[in-house]
Design a protein around this motif. Structure first.
Motif, PDB file in Angstrom:
ATOM      1  N   HIS A  28       6.049 -26.339 -30.003  1.00 51.17           N
ATOM      2  CA  HIS A  28       5.590 -26.193 -28.625  1.00 51.17           C
ATOM      3  C   HIS A  28       4.337 -27.022 -28.318  1.00 51.17           C
ATOM      4  CE1 HIS A  28       4.346 -23.684 -24.970  1.00 51.17           C
ATOM      5  NE2 HIS A  28       5.352 -24.432 -24.611  1.00 51.17           N
ATOM      6  N   ASN A  33      -0.695 -28.009 -19.242  1.00 57.26           N
ATOM      7  CA  ASN A  33       0.318 -28.776 -18.507  1.00 57.26           C
ATOM      8  C   ASN A  33      -0.016 -28.854 -17.023  1.00 57.26           C
ATOM      9  OD1 ASN A  33       1.683 -28.987 -20.896  1.00 57.26           O
ATOM     10  ND2 ASN A  33       3.172 -27.389 -20.436  1.00 57.26           N
ATOM     11  N   ASP A  75       3.967 -21.967  -7.014  1.00 56.14           N
ATOM     12  CA  ASP A  75       4.602 -22.192  -8.306  1.00 56.14           C
ATOM     13  C   ASP A  75       4.368 -23.665  -8.667  1.00 56.14           C
ATOM     14  OD1 ASP A  75       6.510 -21.979 -10.503  1.00 56.14           O
ATOM     15  OD2 ASP A  75       7.881 -23.082  -9.195  1.00 56.14           O
ATOM     16  N   SER A 108       2.152 -23.713 -19.332  1.00 51.35           N
ATOM     17  CA  SER A 108       0.855 -23.687 -20.024  1.00 51.35           C
ATOM     18  C   SER A 108      -0.231 -24.306 -19.145  1.00 51.35           C
ATOM     19  CB  SER A 108       0.943 -24.489 -21.316  1.00 51.35           C
ATOM     20  OG  SER A 108       2.047 -24.085 -22.080  1.00 51.35           O
ATOM     21  N   GLY A 137       8.105 -22.418 -22.362  1.00 55.04           N
ATOM     22  CA  GLY A 137       8.615 -23.376 -23.331  1.00 55.04           C
ATOM     23  C   GLY A 137       8.848 -22.772 -24.712  1.00 55.04           C
ATOM     24  N   THR A 159       1.972 -19.691 -12.160  1.00 54.50           N
ATOM     25  CA  THR A 159       2.984 -20.399 -12.952  1.00 54.50           C
ATOM     26  C   THR A 159       3.150 -19.788 -14.329  1.00 54.50           C
ATOM     27  OG1 THR A 159       3.587 -22.550 -13.912  1.00 54.50           O
ATOM     28  CG2 THR A 159       1.248 -22.078 -13.745  1.00 54.50           C
ATOM     29  N   LYS A 191       5.380 -30.656 -28.054  1.00 53.70           N
ATOM     30  CA  LYS A 191       6.045 -30.878 -26.756  1.00 53.70           C
ATOM     31  C   LYS A 191       5.024 -30.935 -25.626  1.00 53.70           C
ATOM     32  CE  LYS A 191       7.361 -28.663 -22.915  1.00 53.70           C
ATOM     33  NZ  LYS A 191       6.529 -27.736 -22.138  1.00 53.70           N
ATOM     34  N   ARG A 244      11.754 -20.509 -24.536  1.00 56.82           N
ATOM     35  CA  ARG A 244      12.990 -21.297 -24.395  1.00 56.82           C
ATOM     36  C   ARG A 244      13.453 -21.812 -25.756  1.00 56.82           C
ATOM     37  NH1 ARG A 244      11.403 -24.697 -20.011  1.00 56.82           N
ATOM     38  NH2 ARG A 244      11.637 -22.719 -18.919  1.00 56.82           N
ATOM     39  N   GLU A 283      10.802 -30.681 -14.596  1.00 54.50           N
ATOM     40  CA  GLU A 283      11.649 -30.180 -15.686  1.00 54.50           C
ATOM     41  C   GLU A 283      12.550 -31.243 -16.312  1.00 54.50           C
ATOM     42  OE1 GLU A 283      11.157 -27.541 -17.163  1.00 54.50           O
ATOM     43  OE2 GLU A 283      10.396 -26.020 -15.806  1.00 54.50           O
TER      44      GLU A 283
HETATM   45  C1  XBP Z   1       8.627 -23.039 -15.351  1.00 54.87           C
HETATM   46  C2  XBP Z   1       8.815 -22.877 -16.774  1.00 54.87           C
HETATM   47  C3  XBP Z   1       7.918 -23.487 -17.749  1.00 54.87           C
HETATM   48  C4  XBP Z   1       8.159 -24.908 -18.227  1.00 54.87           C
HETATM   49  C5  XBP Z   1       7.578 -25.136 -19.608  1.00 54.87           C
HETATM   50  O1  XBP Z   1       7.389 -22.552 -14.933  1.00 54.87           O
HETATM   51  O2  XBP Z   1       9.705 -22.138 -17.154  1.00 54.87           O
HETATM   52  O3  XBP Z   1       8.098 -22.663 -18.834  1.00 54.87           O
HETATM   53  O4  XBP Z   1       9.542 -25.201 -18.325  1.00 54.87           O
HETATM   54  O5  XBP Z   1       6.383 -24.553 -19.760  1.00 54.87           O
HETATM   55  P1  XBP Z   1       6.998 -22.349 -13.362  1.00 54.87           P
HETATM   56  P2  XBP Z   1       5.584 -24.433 -21.163  1.00 54.87           P
HETATM   57  O6  XBP Z   1       8.180 -22.712 -12.507  1.00 54.87           O
HETATM   58  O7  XBP Z   1       6.629 -20.902 -13.263  1.00 54.87           O
HETATM   59  O8  XBP Z   1       5.804 -23.238 -13.111  1.00 54.87           O
HETATM   60  O9  XBP Z   1       6.271 -25.263 -22.184  1.00 54.87           O
HETATM   61  O10 XBP Z   1       4.187 -24.891 -20.851  1.00 54.87           O
HETATM   62  O11 XBP Z   1       5.630 -22.973 -21.532  1.00 54.87           O
END
Ligand code: XBP
Ligand code: MG
Length: 250
Positions: A82, A128, A10, A125, A54, A122, A85, A57, A19
């Motif tokens: 998005h 990222n 992950d 994106s 994201g 994961t 961000k 969310r 985060e």
């Molecule tokens: C964790 C998430 C992600 C990020 C934001 O992903 O929930 O959505 O918070 O990602 P993981 P984006 O633990 O599976 O890596 O804004 O790129 O969608």
């Protein structure tokens, strides 16, 4: 079972604490850049993290607002925010402000020398992941992973098992011969749903969250203290492939 044939990582919370100080900060700067009044504090973001992705969310947050815009407008706003961000997130991690968690690099190096394949699984994106790992592992980062499955590659994000099923298919490895490393209840559920055993390294946002179905849970890969089940005789300062083998044998 003997040594796992593949390790599925992950990203957010597991490879790095992205985060609180990167994704959350980037969401707030995106709101500011777009002239919007919202700011997500550390506590509120913890609640919003129950929704993976994201864009998802943002939509979840908009739907809870007392003066929530209609669904079509919410979609437009999320589609506008998005990418802003993610651009800001990319700048934060490219500046080196989010290191890999302690113990991650040592385990990656052990996998490489032992011939254990690695994959990324994961819901974040792809851009990222690339921004974080090219900064932390160097420009050839992707060559270290036999499969890289990201948010764009799935129809359903975690806790759905799709991201793990796709990674396993690309690796050509049976779920029972792989091992996932996760930090969250949803990530653990996703891996378990795909039949993959999971080792949980707790992150700041899920430090005390109930997590069901993990093979082992501990504070991080850098330490042999605080794991359940307990680690066996020391092989070094952190968690090693031999620990996974021992936990898998039960
Ligand atoms: C964790 C998430 C992600 C990020 C934001 O992903 O929930 O959505 O918070 O990602 P993981 P984006 O633990 O599976 O890596 O804004 O790129 O969608
Ligand atoms: Mg995570």
């Amino acid at each position: 079972m003997s040594r796992p044939r593949a390790l599925l990582w992950d990203v957010d919370g597991t490879l790095a604490e992205t985060e609180r100080d990167a994704h959350r900060v980037a969401f707030n700067l995106a709101f500011e850049a777009c002239g919007l009044p919202w700011r997500w504090d550390v506590g509120l973001y913890g609640q919003l993290l129950r929704v993976a992705g994201g864009r998802e969310r943002l939509l979840h947050f908009f739907a809870q607002l007392p003066d929530a815009p209609p669904p079509a407008e919410r979609e437009v706003l999320a589609a506008r925010l998005h990418p802003v961000k993610n651009r800001i997130y990319g700048e934060i991690v490219a500046a080196g402000r989010v290191p890999l968690r302690d113990g991650v690099l040592a385990l990656m190096q052990e996998c490489r020398s032992a011939g254990v394949a690695m994959a990324i699984a994961t819901t974040t994106s792809r851009a990222n992941v690339a921004a974080l790992l090219s900064t932390q592992l160097g420009p050839a980062w992707s060559t270290g992973f036999a499969a890289i499955v990201c948010g764009e590659d799935v129809a359903r994000k975690k806790p759905d098992p799709e991201v793990y099923l796709r990674a396993l298919a690309q690796l050509g490895v049976e779920p029972g011969r792989a091992l996932a490393i996760e930090d969250s209840p949803d990530g653990t559920a996703a891996a378990r749903g795909a039949g993959v055993p999971v080792v949980v390294t707790r992150s700041v946002y899920f430090a005390a969250a109930p997590i069901e179905g993990a093979l082992a849970i501990g504070p991080g890969l850098h330490t042999r203290e605080g794991w359940a089940p307990a680690c066996g005789p020391a092989q070094g300062p952190g968690i090693r492939l031999a620990d996974f083998e021992r936990w898998l044998r039960g």
